[in-house]
Design a protein around this motif. Structure first.
Motif: not given
Lengths: 477, 477
Positions: A160, A162, A433-437, B197-200
């Motif tokens: 996902n 960013g 984590t906002g975008e790195h996972g 944003k967030g990918v947790a």
């Protein structure tokens, strides 16, 4: 080492799993060369464990992915999906003896439909290739992670991803309409739709987006596209403190403005970029905000309002890019932040063993100033240099921690700073984590963020879809 | 009937489950009055079975929802969550003996944050109440289902409601950042985030959005907001055939235009609205397109380009609303389509037993003309009047089938038309529901659309989260 490796290789060469894979994919798509195996051990994340795969497979179609998954399942060997391995959380790292399933050979754009504004692609299509192909139709695929010139759509979907345009246009998941996924059973699942709207059943599409290869292998992706945006106008605001820049970001949101880009570079990054490629950046500034608007004939007015907010927040200097070339150069400076900082870190210690631990944290926009202040405090307390860069408009920052890899004490201080930043982010109502996972890097922090009930629900869903733990073991959970 | 009901009521009054519920919620929030129970049997869907609940509960907090869920689980009685019961697929219909969990008493807006552009609400907040409250902060909550003046945010989230603004601004799920959910175990799950944003971890938020109360009870919702849009300009285009209107819609997309509203009304609806509230609509037209743009200073130019496309597609007449009042009246005409059509249907047969079967289908935008042609053919073949209205820009149409409820043959023909429309939608690459959901009405069509693998994955997820089938039994699957 050699005496160990040779029999091992001989054994592998004759293993029933490899025979099955070669029978299904042909020899050329089943790689066991030790150098290639080592090359596929890890993505670009730091601080993460990685193993040596048994084999790297390069299937070309959904059917071939089914064959790989079925063979691996039959032999009880885990499958680790990989795209371009540009990830920053270790989600694509191999485990010892695994089958790496590389999607790089599945690189065809299958369809572009300008009326329905969709494209259908295989997972190995590089982001920039899709962006370029749809541009010829006057269309736009917005998600633009820093790695966009090399990372794949499959990897972008799995993490996902960013990027810089997300502040106005959202992240990858907003653009994924449907997926084809090979499940652990070898069955082929089709999720989602080709239509603009649809509510038929659970949103399985978005369950797979960001699941980091732990639930299935994505083999086809239907994305939605937008009309190309209007040309943008760009400004730069220079601040004497990072907190003042944070205040400006909050003010921009509060005034109802929607920049198409709102990025922050701190003093450390400005110096690193200027050293890496001199372009006259104000290295005496504590922070620089880069803002763009693409609101057409309203753009000049919107840019002026952003300038006003920056000045009210205490900017030392605000200037608009005079033309598209200057705007592009500023954007390029932002895009150089990562390599420039890598180079700065490498040279930061005698012996050249300096390295970068890249963090990723997001807080509600109103807490950005507090986050920036807190990171500065943590850098001082842990006695490590930390540069901060990121997507200020989203409250999504990348504190980049500089450590001396030759000095265990320096690495330890870097780890401590990393953890303190995570703790601060959660305290401020943010996410780890906002975008790195999550990958391997942030499993513990994910567990803290979502709590024991959240972990149990994650485990239940993983068990429902992949009961034997075939896919990407040890990642995320 | 009376002799049956009395002892039954006496038995219920003393049932251990009711005792538990009253102890937890107080008597006033535990309703067993037979009239109230009947009132809570069903939503607004047609053709769907419904049962009489044992009790209607009105918890006021997450803790009280936990108490209801725990008590129902302990006694092995299913829980049916309900909002305002404005749904059109039977997803809120009760089953005999169930505990209805009504969210109407959880109607507080807990927070509005203009900097982070989020609001936190309880599920029973009415859509219009949230829209009004955020407007005072210069903000906008876009999702605007037809029921927006009475439906709740909880119901909107559970069904992933659409609306008229979705063509440019997306559906409910695009605005849901995080949820609090009571699980079948009585545990409280918090999903998502307050950050942009967030990918947790897995996207559990969007797994619950649109899950129609089958996976848990949503008790708190964090939504994202937008700045208020610019004022819009509106035009009307009148066509001699629905297919020409469909062609215009495809052309508008192809030209890269993004109207903020693009609705279609067919001849049947135009006549029904004009009869319901005369306002000078062209009832001789076969179709009317209503388009709006909110692109600020570019709006007049964009509207002119939409007019051009409509004329090129063969519009008989295209005219712009001269002022905001006229634009509002046109929008109001569109909003009256549903009640007007209900009234038309009621009077369509001698005896006044006419009724409306409301369908919902979405196809890729480029197939809209084929869908409209097909629906006309189906109406002729099945010998039932069908009016078509809907969100043309999304390819999401509501074919409304008029049947004589007193005549089984008419009802049967209506059902056949309904099925033929579903079949056509899928053939055209569409979905069996663009925005109304599956509920009871479309379980069979969902199964056809997603196929056996899709059904198994749905069942596996349902079993992972609600193994005993406590929540909303029989819905969707």
């Amino acid at each position: 080492m050699i005496t160990w490796r040779r029999p091992s290789l001989r054994r592998m060469a004759g293993s029933p799993l490899l025979d099955d894979l070669r029978a299904a994919l042909g020899d050329a798509a089943v790689l066991t060369d030790p150098d290639l195996l080592r090359m596929h051990e890890r993505d670009e994340a730091d601080l993460c464990a990685a193993g040596t795969p048994l084999v790297v497979t390069r299937p070309r179609s959904t059917e071939e992915v089914v064959a790989v998954v079925r063979a691996a399942a039959r032999h009880g060997v885990p499958v680790v999906p990989q795209g371009a391995r540009t990830g920053l959380a270790g989600a694509a790292n191999a485990v010892d003896g695994a089958v790496v399933l590389s999607t790089v050979a599945m690189d065809r754009i299958l369809e572009i439909d300008p009326v329905s504004r969709i494209a259908v692609v295989q997972p190995g299509v590089v982001n920039a290739a899709l962006a370029g192909a749809v541009r010829e139709h006057g269309l736009w695929y917005p998600p633009d992670p820093g790695s966009w010139e090399s990372s794949t759509i499959g990897g972008n979907v799995a993490t996902n991803a960013g990027g810089m345009c997300c502040v106005k246009y959202g992240v990858t998941t907003e653009y994924v309409l449907g997926l084809t996924v090979v499940l652990a059973t070898g069955e082929v699942l089709r999720t989602g739709r080709r239509t603009a709207k649809g509510v038929a059943g659970y949103d399985l599409t978005r369950l797979f987006v960001g699941s980091e290869g732990t639930l299935g292998v994505i083999t086809e992706i239907t994305v939605s596209l937008r009309p190309a945006p209007a040309e943008s106008l760009t400004l730069v605001a220079v601040f004497g403190s990072t907190a003042a820049a944070g205040t400006a970001v909050a003010g921009i949101a509060e005034r109802g403005l929607s920049p198409s880009l709102l990025e922050l570079l701190d003093r450390v990054h400005l110096a690193a970029i200027e050293a890496y490629r001199p372009m006259g950046l104000r290295t005496d500034a504590q922070a620089l905000l880069l803002a763009a608007v693409d609101t057409g004939s309203r753009a000049a007015e919107d840019l002026a309002r952003i300038a006003e907010v920056c000045e009210a927040a205490g900017a030392d200097e605000v200037y608009a890019a005079t033309d598209a070339a200057e705007a592009a150069a500023l954007l390029q400076a932002r895009r150089l932040a990562h390599p420039a900082m890598e180079k700065f870190a490498a040279g930061a210690f005698p012996g050249g063993n300096g390295g970068l631990v890249i963090d990723d944290v997001a807080v509600p926009r109103g807490s950005l100033a507090a986050l920036l202040d807190g990171v500065a405090r943590i850098a001082a307390e842990c006695a490590v240099p930390i540069g901060v860069v990121g997507h200020a408009g989203d409250g999504n920052m990348h504190p980049n921690i500089v450590v001396d890899r030759a000095d265990p004490a320096s690495v330890e201080r870097g780890r401590r700073a990393f953890d303190e930043i995570m703790r601060l982010g959660l305290e401020l109502g943010g996410t780890c984590t906002g975008e790195h996972g999550v990958g391997l890097l942030k499993r513990d922090w994910l567990a803290r963020e979502i709590g024991p009930v959240g972990v149990r629900v994650h485990q239940a869903i993983k068990a429902a879809l992949d009961p034997d733990g075939l896919f990407n073991p040890g990642k995320m959970l």
